[in-house]
Design a protein around this motif. Structure first.
Motif, PDB file in Angstrom:
ATOM      1  N   GLY A   1    -103.055  25.582  56.182  1.00 45.46           N
ATOM      2  CA  GLY A   1    -102.408  24.365  55.695  1.00 45.46           C
ATOM      3  C   GLY A   1    -103.344  23.411  54.982  1.00 45.46           C
ATOM      4  O   GLY A   1    -102.948  22.748  54.022  1.00 45.46           O
ATOM      5  N   ALA A   2    -104.603  23.340  55.444  1.00 48.02           N
ATOM      6  CA  ALA A   2    -105.526  22.350  54.888  1.00 48.02           C
ATOM      7  C   ALA A   2    -106.299  22.855  53.677  1.00 48.02           C
ATOM      8  O   ALA A   2    -106.702  22.054  52.835  1.00 48.02           O
ATOM      9  CB  ALA A   2    -106.526  21.916  55.970  1.00 48.02           C
ATOM     10  N   LEU A   3    -106.508  24.161  53.580  1.00 43.57           N
ATOM     11  CA  LEU A   3    -107.343  24.694  52.504  1.00 43.57           C
ATOM     12  C   LEU A   3    -106.612  25.725  51.646  1.00 43.57           C
ATOM     13  O   LEU A   3    -106.527  25.566  50.425  1.00 43.57           O
ATOM     14  CB  LEU A   3    -108.608  25.332  53.103  1.00 43.57           C
TER      15      LEU A   3
ATOM     16  N   PHE B   1    -114.785  32.001  42.658  1.00 40.30           N
ATOM     17  CA  PHE B   1    -116.049  32.333  43.320  1.00 40.30           C
ATOM     18  C   PHE B   1    -116.312  31.383  44.488  1.00 40.30           C
ATOM     19  O   PHE B   1    -116.777  31.797  45.556  1.00 40.30           O
ATOM     20  CB  PHE B   1    -117.189  32.265  42.309  1.00 40.30           C
ATOM     21  N   GLY B   2    -116.004  30.090  44.285  1.00 37.12           N
ATOM     22  CA  GLY B   2    -116.186  29.120  45.365  1.00 37.12           C
ATOM     23  C   GLY B   2    -115.333  29.447  46.576  1.00 37.12           C
ATOM     24  O   GLY B   2    -115.782  29.323  47.719  1.00 37.12           O
TER      25      GLY B   2
ATOM     26  N   ALA C   1    -120.973  25.333  58.889  1.00 38.04           N
ATOM     27  CA  ALA C   1    -119.979  24.287  58.631  1.00 38.04           C
ATOM     28  C   ALA C   1    -120.425  23.383  57.489  1.00 38.04           C
ATOM     29  O   ALA C   1    -119.613  22.961  56.661  1.00 38.04           O
ATOM     30  CB  ALA C   1    -119.747  23.471  59.896  1.00 38.04           C
ATOM     31  N   GLY C   2    -121.719  23.062  57.436  1.00 35.87           N
ATOM     32  CA  GLY C   2    -122.229  22.229  56.358  1.00 35.87           C
ATOM     33  C   GLY C   2    -122.065  22.890  55.005  1.00 35.87           C
ATOM     34  O   GLY C   2    -121.641  22.244  54.030  1.00 35.87           O
ATOM     35  N   PHE C   3    -122.394  24.168  54.928  1.00 32.22           N
ATOM     36  CA  PHE C   3    -122.194  24.898  53.677  1.00 32.22           C
ATOM     37  C   PHE C   3    -120.712  24.938  53.310  1.00 32.22           C
ATOM     38  O   PHE C   3    -120.346  24.808  52.133  1.00 32.22           O
ATOM     39  CB  PHE C   3    -122.735  26.316  53.801  1.00 32.22           C
ATOM     40  N   ALA C   4    -119.854  25.138  54.321  1.00 34.11           N
ATOM     41  CA  ALA C   4    -118.416  25.199  54.058  1.00 34.11           C
ATOM     42  C   ALA C   4    -117.905  23.879  53.491  1.00 34.11           C
ATOM     43  O   ALA C   4    -117.074  23.868  52.566  1.00 34.11           O
ATOM     44  CB  ALA C   4    -117.657  25.555  55.338  1.00 34.11           C
ATOM     45  N   ASN C   5    -118.389  22.749  54.028  1.00 32.94           N
ATOM     46  CA  ASN C   5    -117.978  21.446  53.501  1.00 32.94           C
ATOM     47  C   ASN C   5    -118.334  21.306  52.027  1.00 32.94           C
ATOM     48  O   ASN C   5    -117.513  20.917  51.192  1.00 32.94           O
ATOM     49  CB  ASN C   5    -118.653  20.328  54.295  1.00 32.94           C
ATOM     50  N   THR C   6    -119.605  21.616  51.705  1.00 33.04           N
ATOM     51  CA  THR C   6    -120.074  21.449  50.324  1.00 33.04           C
ATOM     52  C   THR C   6    -119.352  22.391  49.375  1.00 33.04           C
ATOM     53  O   THR C   6    -118.867  21.980  48.314  1.00 33.04           O
ATOM     54  CB  THR C   6    -121.592  21.704  50.252  1.00 33.04           C
ATOM     55  N   VAL C   7    -119.268  23.665  49.763  1.00 30.27           N
ATOM     56  CA  VAL C   7    -118.611  24.650  48.900  1.00 30.27           C
ATOM     57  C   VAL C   7    -117.131  24.325  48.736  1.00 30.27           C
ATOM     58  O   VAL C   7    -116.559  24.491  47.648  1.00 30.27           O
ATOM     59  CB  VAL C   7    -118.804  26.068  49.466  1.00 30.27           C
ATOM     60  N   GLY C   8    -116.501  23.840  49.805  1.00 30.10           N
ATOM     61  CA  GLY C   8    -115.081  23.492  49.715  1.00 30.10           C
ATOM     62  C   GLY C   8    -114.819  22.383  48.716  1.00 30.10           C
ATOM     63  O   GLY C   8    -113.876  22.459  47.915  1.00 30.10           O
ATOM     64  N   VAL C   9    -115.651  21.339  48.744  1.00 31.98           N
ATOM     65  CA  VAL C   9    -115.483  20.232  47.792  1.00 31.98           C
ATOM     66  C   VAL C   9    -115.661  20.738  46.360  1.00 31.98           C
ATOM     67  O   VAL C   9    -114.874  20.408  45.454  1.00 31.98           O
ATOM     68  CB  VAL C   9    -116.478  19.104  48.107  1.00 31.98           C
TER      69      VAL C   9
ATOM     70  N   GLU D   1    -114.049  14.825  48.743  1.00 24.29           N
ATOM     71  CA  GLU D   1    -115.315  14.601  49.435  1.00 24.29           C
ATOM     72  C   GLU D   1    -115.155  13.583  50.549  1.00 24.29           C
ATOM     73  O   GLU D   1    -115.680  13.751  51.657  1.00 24.29           O
ATOM     74  CB  GLU D   1    -116.367  14.124  48.432  1.00 24.29           C
ATOM     75  N   ALA D   2    -114.394  12.499  50.276  1.00 28.61           N
ATOM     76  CA  ALA D   2    -114.184  11.480  51.295  1.00 28.61           C
ATOM     77  C   ALA D   2    -113.398  12.029  52.476  1.00 28.61           C
ATOM     78  O   ALA D   2    -113.702  11.737  53.634  1.00 28.61           O
ATOM     79  CB  ALA D   2    -113.449  10.281  50.679  1.00 28.61           C
ATOM     80  N   ALA D   3    -112.362  12.844  52.187  1.00 30.15           N
ATOM     81  CA  ALA D   3    -111.573  13.434  53.277  1.00 30.15           C
ATOM     82  C   ALA D   3    -112.439  14.350  54.125  1.00 30.15           C
ATOM     83  O   ALA D   3    -112.304  14.396  55.347  1.00 30.15           O
ATOM     84  CB  ALA D   3    -110.388  14.194  52.691  1.00 30.15           C
ATOM     85  N   SER D   4    -113.325  15.088  53.461  1.00 27.65           N
ATOM     86  CA  SER D   4    -114.210  15.975  54.208  1.00 27.65           C
ATOM     87  C   SER D   4    -115.129  15.183  55.126  1.00 27.65           C
ATOM     88  O   SER D   4    -115.372  15.564  56.276  1.00 27.65           O
ATOM     89  CB  SER D   4    -115.032  16.815  53.233  1.00 27.65           C
TER      90      SER D   4
END
Length: 219
Positions: free
Chosen positions: A74-76, A116-117, A150-158, A209-212
């Motif tokens: 639902g979120a991604l 790719f992201g 998790a940190g990589f996932a945040n950055t890559v997701g944005v 980015e703010a939501a993350s």
């Protein structure tokens, strides 16, 4: 003698003119490219479904799907799939009016970057398996690397959502330019409209980015 904007080039073949009359497209002939610029529009309607499934089911090799699979759906997965489908629809709508069937470089590369992201995001995205966060990355780096994952996932997701939103903006500008050419109008886009679309893309990037950050990201 120079031709008017939107005119069909004199070098256009008789076969091109006949085909364009049959399919409603205009053979402008000023887009050139290789296989990628033809292949991306063809694959664009299907790839979002594959990537959505990947984001939800990437943890299958390590015992998933786990407790966060529906959250990631639902979120991604669903929002990203929707963005990429909108972009794909705009690209196909543009190519329906424009021959040869090449998408513009900006739209193609933004779309490929989003694909790719999403692949990288699935690799780093931690799922809740056996009561702890696990991802394909932690399967290689060890369970203590879940915070790094998790940190990589945040950055890559944005970055992935920014590229997907950018592909929508770029594709919408392509459609606008092609419609203008078919009407015989100037091809140059309205600077104010371009600025507005770019600002929407920047705002969507900042909002993601703010939501993350507010959510603390995946753990």
């Amino acid at each position: 003698m120079s031709s008017a904007p939107g005119a069909i080039p004199a070098a256009t073949t008789r076969a091109d003119r006949a085909q364009s009359a049959g399919d409603g497209a205009a053979p402008f002939g000023d887009r050139r490219g290789g296989g990628l610029r033809r292949a991306v529009p063809v694959a664009a309607p299907v790839v979002p479904l594959v990537l959505a499934a990947w984001l939800v089911l990437a943890s299958v090799p390590i015992g998933g799907p786990g407790g966060r699979a529906l959250i990631w759906l639902g979120a991604l997965a669903a929002p990203l799939c929707l963005l990429l489908w909108i972009s794909a629809g705009l690209v196909l709508g543009d190519l329906a009016r424009y021959r040869p069937r090449y998408a513009t470089p900006a739209t193609v590369w933004l779309t490929v970057a989003a694909w790719f992201g999403a692949l990288c995001l699935g690799f780093f995205l931690p799922d809740l398996i056996d009561g702890r966060g696990q991802s394909l990355f932690t399967a290689l780096a060890g369970p203590e690397a879940v915070g790094l994952s998790a940190g990589f996932a945040n950055t890559v997701g944005v970055l992935t959502f920014a590229a997907a939103a950018g592909s929508v903006v770029s594709a919408s500008l392509d459609v606008r330019r092609t419609r203008a050419r078919l009407r015989g109008e100037a091809v140059e886009p309205d600077p104010e409209e371009e600025d507005r679309l770019r600002q929407e893309w920047v705002d969507s990037f900042r909002a993601s980015e703010a939501a993350s950050r507010r959510g603390g990201g995946p753990r």
